[in-house]
Design an enzyme around this catalytic site. Structure first.
Site, PDB file in Angstrom:
ATOM      1  N   LYS A 186       0.814  -1.210   0.000  1.00  0.00           N
ATOM      2  CA  LYS A 186       0.000   0.000   0.000  1.00  0.00           C
ATOM      3  C   LYS A 186       0.858   1.275   0.000  1.00  0.00           C
ATOM      4  CE  LYS A 186      -4.012  -2.020  -0.113  1.00  0.00           C
ATOM      5  NZ  LYS A 186      -3.568  -3.382  -0.453  1.00  0.00           N
TER       6      LYS A 186
HETATM    7  C1  LIG Z   1      -9.618  -2.416  -1.601  1.00  0.00           C
HETATM    8  C2  LIG Z   1      -9.028  -3.208  -0.484  1.00  0.00           C
HETATM    9  N1  LIG Z   1      -9.747  -3.383   0.642  1.00  0.00           N
HETATM   10  C3  LIG Z   1      -9.245  -4.076   1.683  1.00  0.00           C
HETATM   11  C4  LIG Z   1      -8.003  -4.657   1.630  1.00  0.00           C
HETATM   12  C5  LIG Z   1      -7.522  -5.469   2.763  1.00  0.00           C
HETATM   13  O1  LIG Z   1      -6.365  -4.948   3.339  1.00  0.00           O
HETATM   14  P1  LIG Z   1      -5.327  -5.908   4.104  1.00  0.00           P
HETATM   15  O2  LIG Z   1      -4.486  -6.596   3.098  1.00  0.00           O
HETATM   16  O3  LIG Z   1      -4.539  -4.934   4.930  1.00  0.00           O
HETATM   17  O4  LIG Z   1      -6.122  -6.828   4.943  1.00  0.00           O
HETATM   18  C6  LIG Z   1      -7.232  -4.508   0.473  1.00  0.00           C
HETATM   19  C7  LIG Z   1      -5.908  -5.144   0.361  1.00  0.00           C
HETATM   20  O5  LIG Z   1      -5.343  -5.304  -0.690  1.00  0.00           O
HETATM   21  C8  LIG Z   1      -7.760  -3.770  -0.610  1.00  0.00           C
HETATM   22  O6  LIG Z   1      -7.079  -3.617  -1.739  1.00  0.00           O
END
Ligand SMILES: Cc1ncc(COP(=O)(O)O)c(C=O)c1O
Length: 406
Positions: A186
């Site tokens: 990210k």
């Molecule tokens: C749009 C979106 N929502 C939620 C998440 C979930 O995040 P995490 O990987 O920190 O659990 C991601 C992860 O890629 C994402 O791209």
């Protein structure tokens, strides 16, 4: 998009502060931690940077969605409208709190098509969850209007769009609540982490408690804290928060680099009239983590992806429609088949049966032609130019082959 590309001594310094105290947990141990509260500091930095009243750090973006949904009071029998182009975490979070994911189409913004949202509303709809994919935003004015009209909650998934804004407000701070992810790929990262953002004190208090076994966090003796409701453990650690703190201080720099590289690449790709670009409701607010662009047909796009792979220059490009299992409905067989390890509730079973029967042809018509090119923080101007020129040459090649067959 990933902040890990510019890791440095700043991250190491913040982590060392924590290691020196040995207090890796964000709560309690007030004496031995010697005034080091990285999670609290990062929450304050998030509020300051994005102009929201409250931020609750949690262990991931998926946890942030789960905690936000719970704090917003969504549960069994409630329907949450989400897009067919997102990350699997969207429906995982909805299912995990007992609610029903309802899928709606995306348009050329690559986010929820407001008309499709209107069609998906039923008496059981409780929440609309736009996902600001690939650095840019949904049409929030129209979605807010729909939510007001139907008295629905708006939960913004801004996990992929940290630092992007819409009409002067940061994504994640506009709806009833919003979420960020700080996972390893990210815009700013701490390996694993996330945040729930809100301007509502009560929603924040619920997110705060729910992410830590229902603790009310009142007083200074953790063992004596009350549990006004049942929660779980979605806590972040001080080590992760420490890395996040160093990264958020670099966010403006990351965004400036992304915007510069994005603009250069877009100018190059604009050289071909057959290439068009993603619609962006507020172009000034694009965080520019990706450049998403379209070819005229799915057939040409498939041919281009094949060509890029054959030339060994596909890396960093994403053809979500066919090549990725995580982001687009076409590859979510486990969702369509309701493959879970535990029993779903009846409304969930019916909801997933409905998804299995549905087709999303207008989303297919968009996603089948779309390629997203990830914007690196590390590219030099010469590298960006080279990348763009190689893509253009490959596009010209597939276009000329197609013309030869016509
Ligand atoms: C749009 C979106 N929502 C939620 C998440 C979930 O995040 P995490 O990987 O920190 O659990 C991601 C992860 O890629 C994402 O791209």
């Amino acid at each position: 998009m990933p902040g890990f590309e510019l890791f440095g001594p700043e991250e190491r310094k913040e982590v060392n502060d924590v290691l020196e105290t040995g207090i890796l947990m964000r709560y309690g141990f007030d004496g031995p931690r010697k005034g080091i509260w990285k999670s609290r500091e990062l929450e304050a930095a998030i509020c300051q940077a994005f102009g929201c009243q409250h931020a609750q750090l949690v262990s991931s973006g998926t946890a942030a969605l789960t905690v936000a949904l719970a704090a917003l009071g969504i549960g069994v029998g409630d329907e949450v409208i989400m897009p067919v182009f997102t990350f699997v975490a969207s429906f995982e979070a909805v299912l995990s709190i007992g609610a029903v994911p309802v899928l709606a189409d995306v348009d050329e913004t690559l986010t929820l098509d407001p008309e499709s949202v209107r069609k998906a509303i039923t008496p059981r709809t409780k929440c609309v969850m736009p996902v600001h994919m690939c650095g840019s935003m949904a049409d929030l004015d129209t979605l807010q209007e729909i939510c007001r009209e139907h008295k629905l909650i708006l939960l913004e998934d801004a996990c992929q769009s940290i630092g992007a804004s819409y009409k002067g407000k940061y994504l994640g701070t506009i709806g009833d609540a919003g979420t960020f992810s700080f996972d390893f790929v990210k815009t700013i990262t701490c390996a694993e982490g996330g945040a729930v953002l809100t301007n509502n004190k009560e929603i924040h208090a619920k997110a705060d408690g729910f992410s830590d076994h229902g603790h009310d966090h009142i007083g200074n003796d953790r063992g004596l804290e009350q549990h006004p409701f049942i929660g779980y453990n979605f806590r972040i650690s001080e080590l992760h928060a420490a890395v996040g703190l160093a990264q958020i201080r670099k966010l403006d720099k990351f965004l400036a680099i992304q915007k510069k590289n994005h603009s250069q690449l877009k100018t190059i790709l604009s050289g071909l009239p057959e290439i068009s670009f993603r619609a962006i409701p507020d172009p000034a607010g694009d965080s520019c983590t990706f450049l998403s662009w379209f070819l005229p047909t799915e057939e040409l796009t498939m041919a281009l992806v094949k060509e890029l792979k054959e030339q060994g220059i596909y890396a960093g490009n994403f053809y979500w429609y066919a090549d990725h299992n995580w982001h687009y409905i076409r590859k979510w067989e486990h969702l369509r088949n309701a493959s879970t390890l535990y029993k779903l509730n009846d409304p969930q079973i019916q909801g997933l049966q409905q998804i299995a029967k549905s087709s999303f042809s207008s989303s297919d018509a968009v996603m089948g032609r779309c390629i997203s090119t990830a914007i690196s923080l590390a590219w030099t101007e010469a590298q960006t130019m080279e990348k763009g020129e190689k893509i253009l040459a490959a596009v010209r090649k597939v276009l000329s082959k197609q013309k030869a067959y016509q």
